[in-house]
Design a protein around this motif. Structure first.
Motif, PDB file in Angstrom:
ATOM      1  N   SER A  67      16.891  63.606  54.608  1.00  0.00           N
ATOM      2  CA  SER A  67      16.039  64.943  54.521  1.00  0.00           C
ATOM      3  C   SER A  67      14.850  65.106  54.163  1.00  0.00           C
ATOM      4  O   SER A  67      14.504  63.635  53.428  1.00  0.00           O
ATOM      5  N   GLY A  68      14.062  65.552  54.632  1.00  0.00           N
ATOM      6  CA  GLY A  68      12.759  65.670  54.295  1.00  0.00           C
ATOM      7  C   GLY A  68      12.075  67.186  54.076  1.00  0.00           C
ATOM      8  O   GLY A  68      12.866  68.671  55.146  1.00  0.00           O
ATOM      9  N   CYS A  69      10.925  67.403  54.587  1.00  0.00           N
ATOM     10  CA  CYS A  69       9.856  68.600  54.894  1.00  0.00           C
ATOM     11  C   CYS A  69       9.826  68.903  56.250  1.00  0.00           C
ATOM     12  O   CYS A  69      10.283  67.899  56.528  1.00  0.00           O
ATOM     13  N   HIS A  70       9.947  70.022  56.883  1.00  0.00           N
ATOM     14  CA  HIS A  70       9.646  70.526  57.812  1.00  0.00           C
ATOM     15  C   HIS A  70       8.243  69.795  58.239  1.00  0.00           C
ATOM     16  O   HIS A  70       7.327  69.218  57.162  1.00  0.00           O
ATOM     17  N   VAL A 120      13.253  60.911  46.630  1.00  0.00           N
ATOM     18  CA  VAL A 120      12.199  59.716  47.120  1.00  0.00           C
ATOM     19  C   VAL A 120      11.054  60.516  47.530  1.00  0.00           C
ATOM     20  O   VAL A 120      11.308  62.122  47.692  1.00  0.00           O
ATOM     21  N   MET A 121       9.901  59.864  46.957  1.00  0.00           N
ATOM     22  CA  MET A 121       9.141  60.798  47.197  1.00  0.00           C
ATOM     23  C   MET A 121       8.158  61.353  48.895  1.00  0.00           C
ATOM     24  O   MET A 121       7.336  62.389  48.933  1.00  0.00           O
ATOM     25  N   CYS A 122       8.508  60.963  49.590  1.00  0.00           N
ATOM     26  CA  CYS A 122       8.795  61.306  51.292  1.00  0.00           C
ATOM     27  C   CYS A 122       9.860  61.114  51.905  1.00  0.00           C
ATOM     28  O   CYS A 122      10.111  59.984  51.727  1.00  0.00           O
ATOM     29  N   SER A 123      10.755  61.578  53.219  1.00  0.00           N
ATOM     30  CA  SER A 123      11.240  60.990  54.198  1.00  0.00           C
ATOM     31  C   SER A 123      10.422  59.171  54.371  1.00  0.00           C
ATOM     32  O   SER A 123      11.730  59.233  55.090  1.00  0.00           O
ATOM     33  N   GLY A 124       9.459  59.449  54.753  1.00  0.00           N
ATOM     34  CA  GLY A 124       8.658  58.142  55.059  1.00  0.00           C
ATOM     35  C   GLY A 124       9.430  57.527  54.514  1.00  0.00           C
ATOM     36  O   GLY A 124       9.010  56.166  54.827  1.00  0.00           O
ATOM     37  N   ALA A 126      17.130  62.501  49.231  1.00  0.00           N
ATOM     38  CA  ALA A 126      15.978  63.699  49.848  1.00  0.00           C
ATOM     39  C   ALA A 126      14.577  63.505  49.347  1.00  0.00           C
ATOM     40  O   ALA A 126      14.185  62.952  47.961  1.00  0.00           O
ATOM     41  N   CYS A 127      13.686  64.437  49.904  1.00  0.00           N
ATOM     42  CA  CYS A 127      12.113  63.797  49.773  1.00  0.00           C
ATOM     43  C   CYS A 127      11.817  65.183  48.624  1.00  0.00           C
ATOM     44  O   CYS A 127      12.729  66.358  48.446  1.00  0.00           O
ATOM     45  N   ASN A 128      10.869  64.419  47.732  1.00  0.00           N
ATOM     46  CA  ASN A 128      10.723  65.488  45.817  1.00  0.00           C
ATOM     47  C   ASN A 128      10.031  66.519  46.276  1.00  0.00           C
ATOM     48  O   ASN A 128      10.752  67.470  45.875  1.00  0.00           O
ATOM     49  N   TRP A 129       9.360  67.073  47.616  1.00  0.00           N
ATOM     50  CA  TRP A 129       8.129  68.524  47.934  1.00  0.00           C
ATOM     51  C   TRP A 129       9.240  69.431  48.373  1.00  0.00           C
ATOM     52  O   TRP A 129       8.832  70.357  48.244  1.00  0.00           O
ATOM     53  N   CYS A 130      10.533  68.540  48.848  1.00  0.00           N
ATOM     54  CA  CYS A 130      11.235  69.514  49.735  1.00  0.00           C
ATOM     55  C   CYS A 130      12.588  70.015  49.338  1.00  0.00           C
ATOM     56  O   CYS A 130      12.966  71.061  49.581  1.00  0.00           O
ATOM     57  N   ASP A 147       5.139  70.131  57.208  1.00  0.00           N
ATOM     58  CA  ASP A 147       4.963  70.916  55.216  1.00  0.00           C
ATOM     59  C   ASP A 147       4.270  69.262  54.904  1.00  0.00           C
ATOM     60  O   ASP A 147       4.648  69.571  53.512  1.00  0.00           O
ATOM     61  N   CYS A 148       4.635  67.854  55.119  1.00  0.00           N
ATOM     62  CA  CYS A 148       4.769  66.281  54.681  1.00  0.00           C
ATOM     63  C   CYS A 148       3.753  66.692  53.719  1.00  0.00           C
ATOM     64  O   CYS A 148       2.540  66.535  54.334  1.00  0.00           O
ATOM     65  N   HIS A 149       4.032  66.586  52.349  1.00  0.00           N
ATOM     66  CA  HIS A 149       2.682  66.121  51.549  1.00  0.00           C
ATOM     67  C   HIS A 149       2.008  64.724  52.026  1.00  0.00           C
ATOM     68  O   HIS A 149       0.841  64.955  51.434  1.00  0.00           O
ATOM     69  N   TYR A 150       2.207  63.672  52.870  1.00  0.00           N
ATOM     70  CA  TYR A 150       1.890  62.817  52.388  1.00  0.00           C
ATOM     71  C   TYR A 150       1.314  62.608  54.427  1.00  0.00           C
ATOM     72  O   TYR A 150       1.436  61.110  55.175  1.00  0.00           O
ATOM     73  N   ILE A 151       1.616  63.853  55.323  1.00  0.00           N
ATOM     74  CA  ILE A 151       1.042  63.968  56.560  1.00  0.00           C
ATOM     75  C   ILE A 151       2.202  63.809  57.592  1.00  0.00           C
ATOM     76  O   ILE A 151       2.160  64.670  58.585  1.00  0.00           O
ATOM     77  N   PHE A 152       1.953  62.318  57.450  1.00  0.00           N
ATOM     78  CA  PHE A 152       2.827  61.954  58.914  1.00  0.00           C
ATOM     79  C   PHE A 152       3.918  61.374  58.636  1.00  0.00           C
ATOM     80  O   PHE A 152       4.442  60.702  59.263  1.00  0.00           O
ATOM     81  N   GLY A 153       4.944  61.812  57.101  1.00  0.00           N
ATOM     82  CA  GLY A 153       5.964  60.786  56.620  1.00  0.00           C
ATOM     83  C   GLY A 153       7.237  61.490  57.422  1.00  0.00           C
ATOM     84  O   GLY A 153       7.933  60.300  57.734  1.00  0.00           O
ATOM     85  N   ASN A 154       7.466  62.930  57.510  1.00  0.00           N
ATOM     86  CA  ASN A 154       8.268  62.774  58.382  1.00  0.00           C
ATOM     87  C   ASN A 154       8.156  62.792  60.079  1.00  0.00           C
ATOM     88  O   ASN A 154       9.321  62.431  60.501  1.00  0.00           O
ATOM     89  N   GLU A 155       7.529  62.363  60.258  1.00  0.00           N
ATOM     90  CA  GLU A 155       7.128  61.721  61.624  1.00  0.00           C
ATOM     91  C   GLU A 155       7.643  59.888  60.970  1.00  0.00           C
ATOM     92  O   GLU A 155       8.608  59.834  62.012  1.00  0.00           O
TER      93      GLU A 155
HETATM   94  S1  FES Z   1       6.639  64.573  51.748  1.00  0.00           S
HETATM   95 FE1  FES Z   1       8.511  65.860  52.856  1.00  0.00          FE
HETATM   96  S2  FES Z   1       8.816  64.433  54.271  1.00  0.00           S
HETATM   97 FE2  FES Z   1       6.865  63.701  53.256  1.00  0.00          FE
END
Ligand code: FES
Length: 189
Positions: A79-82, A54-58, A26-30, A85-93
């Motif tokens: 799992s990660g942010c929608h 983890v900090m990001c799903s990426g 799970a990403c930390n932020w969402c 909403d990713c805090h690292y912009i393109f991390g979930n992509e």
């Molecule tokens: S910070 Fe949540 S998916 Fe990137």
């Protein structure tokens, strides 16, 4: 824990049920915060999972998932942010790309597709977190124990140090790996 459930009034053989071992990245932020929201809101959900933050799903590489299966996971949820909403912009992509690669290898290894899942869950979506966990747990339970599990040691899974996203291209604020299980996301760092 395994138990035998004998159907009442039927001649069907007893159905075996068990508590599947689920690993949730799970990403930390969402998503991690979504699990926390479920806990704080006292939303009931199935408790048979270990959460790894983890900090990001990426950041979630195929190797993390294979390691989880090897360590005994019957199912792995990423799992990660929608999107947006990713805090690292393109991390979930990035996570989508990694997930597709992971799924291809999972299929090659003969692991059922239903044992691996990708979901977007926001910090506010405690109810959705619970729904996903409940649904995924039932799905994995129906599949039975993973034939790929070499150990019963999902508590030993660790995420190596690294930037928040794969290749560290979005900075290097470190990895916030931690774990939680049961209701909520306790145990994180
Ligand atoms: S910070 Fe949540 S998916 Fe990137």
């Amino acid at each position: 824990m395994t138990s035998e459930v004998a159907p009442v009034g039927t001649s069907r053989p007893p159905m075996t049920t068990f508590d599947p071992r689920i690993v949730v990245f799970a990403c930390n932020w969402c998503s991690y915060a979504g699990a926390d929201t479920a806990g704080v809101s006292r939303i009931q959900h199935q408790p048979h999972f270990r959460m790894i933050r983890v900090m990001c799903s990426g950041r979630i590489q195929p190797a993390f998932v294979f390691r989880a299966f090897e360590k005994g996971a019957d199912g792995v949820l990423v799992s990660g942010c929608h999107f947006g909403d990713c805090h690292y912009i393109f991390g979930n992509e990035r996570a989508v790309e990694q997930f597709a690669k992971t799924m291809n290898v999972v299929k090659l290894l003969g692991i059922e597709e239903g044992r691996l899942r990708l979901e977007w869950i926001s910090a506010a979506e405690g109810g959705r977190f619970a729904e996903v966990i409940n649904e995924f747990t039932d799905q994995v339970r129906a599949l039975g124990r993973s034939p790929f599990a070499a150990e019963d040691a999902i508590d030993e899974i660790e995420v190596p140090e690294g930037g928040p996203c794969l290749n560290g291209e979005h900075g290097s604020s470190g990895t916030g790996s931690g774990s939680g299980s049961g209701t909520g996301a306790e145990g994180g760092h």
